[in-house]
Write an enzyme that holds these catalytic residues in place. Sequence first.
Site, PDB file in Angstrom:
ATOM      1  CB  ALA A  11      10.289  -4.030  -0.717  1.00  0.00           C
ATOM      2  CB  CYS A  12       6.387  -8.205  -1.532  1.00  0.00           C
ATOM      3  SG  CYS A  12       5.266  -6.819  -1.239  1.00  0.00           S
ATOM      4  CB  THR A  13      10.008 -12.134  -0.379  1.00  0.00           C
ATOM      5  OG1 THR A  13      10.890 -11.109   0.081  1.00  0.00           O
ATOM      6  CG2 THR A  13      10.820 -13.294  -0.937  1.00  0.00           C
ATOM      7  CD  GLU A 105       8.027  -9.534  -4.983  1.00  0.00           C
ATOM      8  OE1 GLU A 105       9.107  -9.062  -4.579  1.00  0.00           O
ATOM      9  OE2 GLU A 105       7.308 -10.284  -4.301  1.00  0.00           O
ATOM     10  NE  ARG A 253      14.376  -9.001  -0.477  1.00  0.00           N
ATOM     11  CZ  ARG A 253      13.407  -8.361  -1.099  1.00  0.00           C
ATOM     12  NH1 ARG A 253      12.155  -8.772  -0.988  1.00  0.00           N
ATOM     13  NH2 ARG A 253      13.654  -7.315  -1.864  1.00  0.00           N
TER      14      ARG A 253
END
Length: 478
Positions: A11-13, A105, A253
């Site tokens: 999981a990324c941003t 992502e 986020r």
Amino acid sequence: MTELDRFEASACTSIMVGKKTSMDGATYISRNEDRMLAIEPKRIIVQPAASGRHETYVSPYNNMTAPYPESGYRYTATPSTNQKTDGPNEEDGFNEKNVGMSATESVYANEKVLAFDPYVKDGLAEDSLATLVLPYIDSARDGVKYLGDLVAKYGSAEGNGLQFNDKDEVWYMEVVTGHQWVAVKIPDDSYAVAANQVAIQDIDFNDPENYMWADGIQKFVSENDLNPDFDRWDFRHIFGTDTEQDHHYNTPRVWFAQRYLNPSIQQEPESPELPFIRKAEKKIAVEDIQYILKSHYNETKYDPMGNGSDHDKRTYRAISLSRTANSHILQMRDSDKNGAAGVEWTGFGIPSFCPHVPFFTNANDIDATYSYTPDKLDMKSAYWMYETLAMVVESHYAEFVEPNLDYQKELSSWARRKIAAVDKKAVTMSGSELTDYLTEQNKEIVKYYNDATKAHIADLITKGTELSKLTFKMDPNL
């Protein structure tokens, strides 16, 4: 695997900024690469240009197999150290044509669309994407087209969002099922944020200059009755998810990043309709992108390091995490004016406590402290040095947060001065002379950051000895 487990797995941003929105006129793509475990070692390398190559790529992760093109450009990469089982996972970098890529992502399609176009088990997955795309593209737009052709040929093993940039354009592409994808050019006067949920919304099929898509995607949606809307074609609505996990793991986020860049706009952190693309209220500097990637709901009741209730502090998943394997910002300035235009800011350790280190990407080597990443702690390794720093700061957060912020601020100011000084000299150079010069400058930058970081760690450890609970002073009244 539960719904939450699959979010935890990878999981990324991501944050993207158009050239008329950035303070310096550069395009930016960026991402926190978050993995399963707190320790999943990374390193930085420069992959040399290839020519006359007659080899086959085989992924150790899922056996995806494809022939390498005969020639490819030099490029920077941030691979995993455990490639025998996990695959290359080269994640991000610039090639010698000044094209940047960040992959990926993780995004998740709903069960309705996957019923008609399931993932391909041995198709393209995150571990392979940078390796099979970045060395072979000449522009950000070309990156989308090149990957789209690969997806059509080999299929996709999972849902992924990918960023591309060059000196003029930023593109975001979402591959969400076995073969279906769309991409949008981020407007020059806007920014975009993605956080593990299908982000792209309306697609204008009459505007191929600003949108791209898989052949036949409209027919796929129509024939299988997949559009829930009466009068629009919203990619997020058709292909994405809107679950309780999304509301706590993903959308907050995006909400926090937009809250920072558009403070006058009131939104709810759990809203499924947060816009993907926005115009910022002021120009965006690289420090603003760093702030967001380092953030943990700062100055809100949701900050896990703050003073909110235990419930509030555990309500939403933050952007900066202990399991962030690397945090990167790919800055591309006007490469027609200066051969030092590409700067890749890379951060190891927990982003909140560790700096983003700038590397000029027109280089042929990386300092050994970044390419040396053993399995166990070794302070000669930049990866382990920053993991150590993060652990020390968090151990006495209240006492160490201010000196740590001062340390990061000083390095950020120094980096600006250093880049400006290098720019002035680099503009007079070209070819191998320039590449050699920038390679040496990268080593100087690394030495400065390494020395400052080791001094900071030593200072904090010295101060920490006075904070031990195993301290005793005799009460004089006894």
